[in-house]
Design an enzyme around this catalytic site. Structure first.
Site, PDB file in Angstrom:
ATOM      1  N   ARG A 119       0.727   2.398  10.207  1.00  0.00           N
ATOM      2  CA  ARG A 119      -0.376   1.660   9.581  1.00  0.00           C
ATOM      3  C   ARG A 119      -0.416   0.247  10.169  1.00  0.00           C
ATOM      4  NH1 ARG A 119      -0.649  -1.561   4.199  1.00  0.00           N
ATOM      5  NH2 ARG A 119      -2.870  -2.026   4.238  1.00  0.00           N
ATOM      6  N   GLU A 157       5.496 -13.930   7.679  1.00  0.00           N
ATOM      7  CA  GLU A 157       5.338 -13.563   6.271  1.00  0.00           C
ATOM      8  C   GLU A 157       4.473 -14.605   5.537  1.00  0.00           C
ATOM      9  OE1 GLU A 157       5.600 -10.997   4.497  1.00  0.00           O
ATOM     10  OE2 GLU A 157       5.514 -11.896   2.505  1.00  0.00           O
ATOM     11  N   HIS A 159      -7.032  -7.028   6.910  1.00  0.00           N
ATOM     12  CA  HIS A 159      -5.749  -7.496   6.345  1.00  0.00           C
ATOM     13  C   HIS A 159      -5.746  -9.020   6.473  1.00  0.00           C
ATOM     14  CE1 HIS A 159      -1.500  -5.973   5.282  1.00  0.00           C
ATOM     15  NE2 HIS A 159      -1.485  -7.280   5.062  1.00  0.00           N
ATOM     16  N   TYR A 180       5.800  -3.651  -4.830  1.00  0.00           N
ATOM     17  CA  TYR A 180       7.060  -4.303  -4.475  1.00  0.00           C
ATOM     18  C   TYR A 180       8.002  -4.508  -5.653  1.00  0.00           C
ATOM     19  CZ  TYR A 180       5.262  -5.170   0.186  1.00  0.00           C
ATOM     20  OH  TYR A 180       4.790  -4.986   1.455  1.00  0.00           O
ATOM     21  N   ASN A 193      -7.000  -4.513   2.521  1.00  0.00           N
ATOM     22  CA  ASN A 193      -5.627  -4.575   2.034  1.00  0.00           C
ATOM     23  C   ASN A 193      -5.539  -5.578   0.884  1.00  0.00           C
ATOM     24  OD1 ASN A 193      -2.626  -4.104   2.343  1.00  0.00           O
ATOM     25  ND2 ASN A 193      -2.721  -6.329   2.499  1.00  0.00           N
ATOM     26  N   GLU A 194      -5.126  -5.114  -0.279  1.00  0.00           N
ATOM     27  CA  GLU A 194      -4.815  -5.970  -1.418  1.00  0.00           C
ATOM     28  C   GLU A 194      -5.871  -7.035  -1.720  1.00  0.00           C
ATOM     29  OE1 GLU A 194      -0.972  -7.763  -0.892  1.00  0.00           O
ATOM     30  OE2 GLU A 194       0.087  -5.877  -1.134  1.00  0.00           O
ATOM     31  N   ASN A 211       0.053  -0.526  -2.727  1.00  0.00           N
ATOM     32  CA  ASN A 211       1.165  -1.371  -2.287  1.00  0.00           C
ATOM     33  C   ASN A 211       1.943  -1.783  -3.524  1.00  0.00           C
ATOM     34  OD1 ASN A 211       0.055  -1.262   0.252  1.00  0.00           O
ATOM     35  ND2 ASN A 211      -0.379  -3.449   0.410  1.00  0.00           N
ATOM     36  N   GLU A 252       2.397   0.420   1.216  1.00  0.00           N
ATOM     37  CA  GLU A 252       3.455  -0.572   1.447  1.00  0.00           C
ATOM     38  C   GLU A 252       4.464  -0.513   0.319  1.00  0.00           C
ATOM     39  OE1 GLU A 252       2.282  -4.695   1.995  1.00  0.00           O
ATOM     40  OE2 GLU A 252       0.634  -4.083   3.303  1.00  0.00           O
ATOM     41  N   GLN A 281       0.141 -10.953  11.379  1.00  0.00           N
ATOM     42  CA  GLN A 281       1.588 -11.087  11.193  1.00  0.00           C
ATOM     43  C   GLN A 281       2.406 -10.734  12.434  1.00  0.00           C
ATOM     44  OE1 GLN A 281       1.256  -8.916   7.148  1.00  0.00           O
ATOM     45  NE2 GLN A 281       2.951 -10.320   6.843  1.00  0.00           N
TER      46      GLN A 281
HETATM   47  C1  GBH Z   1       1.896  -7.699   0.911  1.00  0.00           C
HETATM   48  O1  GBH Z   1       1.510  -8.764   0.144  1.00  0.00           O
HETATM   49  C2  GBH Z   1       1.068  -7.797   2.156  1.00  0.00           C
HETATM   50  O2  GBH Z   1       0.129  -6.753   2.256  1.00  0.00           O
HETATM   51  C3  GBH Z   1       1.846  -7.941   3.405  1.00  0.00           C
HETATM   52  O3  GBH Z   1       1.035  -8.452   4.398  1.00  0.00           O
HETATM   53  C4  GBH Z   1       3.056  -8.796   3.128  1.00  0.00           C
HETATM   54  O4  GBH Z   1       3.745  -9.127   4.292  1.00  0.00           O
HETATM   55  C5  GBH Z   1       3.930  -8.004   2.191  1.00  0.00           C
HETATM   56  O5  GBH Z   1       3.259  -7.656   1.034  1.00  0.00           O
HETATM   57  C6  GBH Z   1       5.212  -8.725   1.800  1.00  0.00           C
HETATM   58  O6  GBH Z   1       4.943  -9.874   1.061  1.00  0.00           O
HETATM   59  O7  GBH Z   1       7.060 -16.310  -4.624  1.00  0.00           O
HETATM   60  O8  GBH Z   1       5.685 -16.614  -6.551  1.00  0.00           O
HETATM   61  O9  GBH Z   1       4.976 -17.500  -4.435  1.00  0.00           O
HETATM   62  C7  GBH Z   1       2.293  -9.146  -0.944  1.00  0.00           C
HETATM   63  C8  GBH Z   1       1.657 -10.393  -1.514  1.00  0.00           C
HETATM   64  C9  GBH Z   1       1.913 -12.700  -1.720  1.00  0.00           C
HETATM   65  C10 GBH Z   1       3.133 -11.255  -3.142  1.00  0.00           C
HETATM   66  C11 GBH Z   1       2.846 -13.823  -2.019  1.00  0.00           C
HETATM   67  C12 GBH Z   1       4.086 -12.367  -3.466  1.00  0.00           C
HETATM   68  C13 GBH Z   1       4.429 -14.746  -3.456  1.00  0.00           C
HETATM   69  C14 GBH Z   1       4.841 -14.923  -4.882  1.00  0.00           C
HETATM   70  N1  GBH Z   1       2.588 -11.426  -1.824  1.00  0.00           N
HETATM   71  N2  GBH Z   1       3.466 -13.647  -3.331  1.00  0.00           N
HETATM   72  S1  GBH Z   1       5.697 -16.450  -5.120  1.00  0.00           S
END
Ligand code: GBH
Length: 486
Positions: A84, A431, A129, A317, A173-174, A315, A381, A27
């Site tokens: 990180r 992203e 990652h 969100y 990661n994830e 992580n 995260e 990234q």
């Molecule tokens: C994390 O992934 C990652 O670890 C990081 O690299 C990333 O930059 C960060 O979060 C922010 O996204 O709109 O329905 O298509 C989060 C994984 C993958 C979750 C894409 C949301 C899109 C949903 N994300 N997903 S949609």
């Protein structure tokens, strides 16, 4: 008066609490084809075209391969305790294998680590990652059982080179995201679409690979290097759509199918969650399979994986609402296997896929504490996106303020053992499928300018103050409350 969920808690974090920010190699680094770096699956995936917004790539990204000293300065200005970041496997090992290391890649990470330590910032290193060396993908990628040993060799290589100075390691990661996106929906590299089968077989290999790397560190390096190693899992909070017991059960099932899939083998009772085993077997038989699409661990494998993390990396969100639903389908899919419908509350503030539900993080931390015996959690995260380039990112400040306050509540009011918090992300970057259209940074990056200048946003100043205060000391004057949404 009894405090309500929406009340803001004025208090500070425990003295041992640590603050950091995160990034990932693909990234930010750019320099995709210089100094002997091999291709990764994200180079292939972006260069193929048609996979990513505007066919953008990480060829240059934030150019951190050349500008890492600027990054270290930003970290020092923020005053964070740790950074990180992840290693580009293909920069260190162009073929993915340890017999052909790339000295320029080794030099790069040595310089970065040394610069961090000189600035008083501890390195926290993620081994994987998502940017698998392309040559390993050509050999079957994470579908290939040999990856268990190949990943382990790469991990040992990294511990040997950097473990004298790196004391915090994250294997993956994830896994949920890179497996379901990369092998289920095809929306991430390597772009395969096998949502009912490969997602489960790939997860099986990844869990074994994680465990081998943990055991290698534990046996061969911990005695002399004395660090910690674990895994980072991601999860939304899943709130029941109603108080109907079927919805409550469905919300629990939804978490088991995401977080529990990887957490139960490592932190829980061992092996996959019972509800996953039951549902996937039932669906598989209905769909004409002779056995479950979910593979089984041998008892030896189950024991080998159980307990292989020194911390629970999380992580987080956003939150969604979950309703029970019968989803009979002839098409095998990890999404249908759950028998749920996901909803959102239309009153929630949102940006792209992130709905701002700060109490969801507190609920999730309590769920982890209750489900896995109050493990020590490091939040690896948490952050908020936007699709404009503003420096006055009040919405992001609000997000960080309320989410970190809910971490504080989880610690002080609920007794959850959270040890650190990491903001995603140091600066705007590539992203994934959204490329440069979606920004998460504390610092703005101008991707039109070859110098890729970084400029602090209001959220950078907010995080700097938060770290300096170690939380939210009692305000001297009465200030107007910003209440959380219910
Ligand atoms: C994390 O992934 C990652 O670890 C990081 O690299 C990333 O930059 C960060 O979060 C922010 O996204 O709109 O329905 O298509 C989060 C994984 C993958 C979750 C894409 C949301 C899109 C949903 N994300 N997903 S949609």
């Amino acid at each position: 008066a009894v405090a309500t969920r929406a009340d803001f808690l004025y208090d500070t974090f425990p003295d041992y609490f640590q603050w950091g920010v995160a990034t990932a190699s693909y990234q930010i680094e750019g320099a995709w084809n210089v100094d002997g770096k091999g291709d990764s699956i994200w180079d292939t995936y972006t260069h193929a075209g048609g996979n990513v917004v505007k066919n953008e790539t990480g060829d240059i990204a934030c150019d951190s391969y050349n500008k890492y000293e600027d990054d270290v300065q930003l970290l020092q200005d923020l005053g964070v305790n740790f950074y990180r970041f992840s290693l580009s496997w293909a920069r260190l090992l162009p073929t993915g294998r340890v017999d052909q290391p790339n000295q320029a890649g080794i030099d790069y990470y040595n310089s970065l680590i040394d610069a961090l330590l000189a600035a008083g910032v501890e390195p926290m290193v993620t081994l994987y990652h998502w940017d698998l060396p392309q040559e390993l993908d050509d050999q079957g990628g994470w579908e290939n059982e040999d990856m268990v040993q190949i990943f382990n060799e790469y991990a040992v290589f990294a511990f040997e080179l950097f473990g004298d100075r790196v004391k915090s390691w994250i294997t993956f990661n994830e896994p949920y995201v890179f497996i379901t996106m990369g092998y289920g929906q095809g929306a991430h590299a390597p772009g395969l679409q096998s949502p009912g089968e490969k997602v489960y077989t790939v997860a099986h290999v990844v869990l074994k690979a994680h465990a081998e790397a943990w055991h290698s560190y534990n046996e061969l390096f911990r005695p002399t290097q004395d660090g910690v190693i674990g895994i980072t899992l991601d999860s939304e909070w899943k709130e029941p759509y109603s108080d109907d017991p079927e919805d409550i059960e469905a919300a629990e099932r939804a978490i088991q199918f995401c977080l529990g899939w990887f957490a139960n083998p490592i932190f829980g009772s061992g092996g996959y969650p019972t509800v996953m085993k039951e549902k996937i077997l039932e669906k598989s038989l209905e769909q004409g399979y002779e056995e479950s699409r979910l593979p089984e661990f041998t008892e030896e494998e189950e024991n080998r994986i159980h307990g292989t993390s020194d911390f629970f990396g999380l992580n987080h969100y956003t939150t969604s609402l979950v309703q029970n639903a019968d989803r009979p389908s002839l098409v095998p899919s990890y999404l249908n296997d759950r028998d749920i419908i996901t909803r959102v509350n239309s009153t929630w503030d949102r940006s792209e896929w992130i709905f701002v539900v700060p109490w969801g993080l507190r609920s999730l931390l309590n769920w982890i504490s209750d489900s896995y015996g109050n493990p020590n959690v490091i939040i690896t995260e948490n952050g908020m996106s936007d699709s404009n380039a503003t420096l006055e990112d009040a919405h992001r400040v609000n997000y960080f303020r309320l989410y970190t306050n809910n971490v504080l509540k989880a610690i002080k009011l609920d007794g959850c053992d959270v040890r650190s918090y990491t903001a995603w992300t140091l600066m705007d970057n590539f992203e994934w499928a959204f490329a440069y259209d979606v920004r998460f940074g504390l610092h703005h990056v101008d991707f039109e300018d070859p110098e890729r200048p970084r400029t602090p946003k209001a959220s950078a100043e907010f995080i700097r103050q938060l770290v300096a205060d170690n939380g939210f000391p009692e305000p001297e004057a009465v200030i107007p409350e910003v209440l959380e949404p219910e």
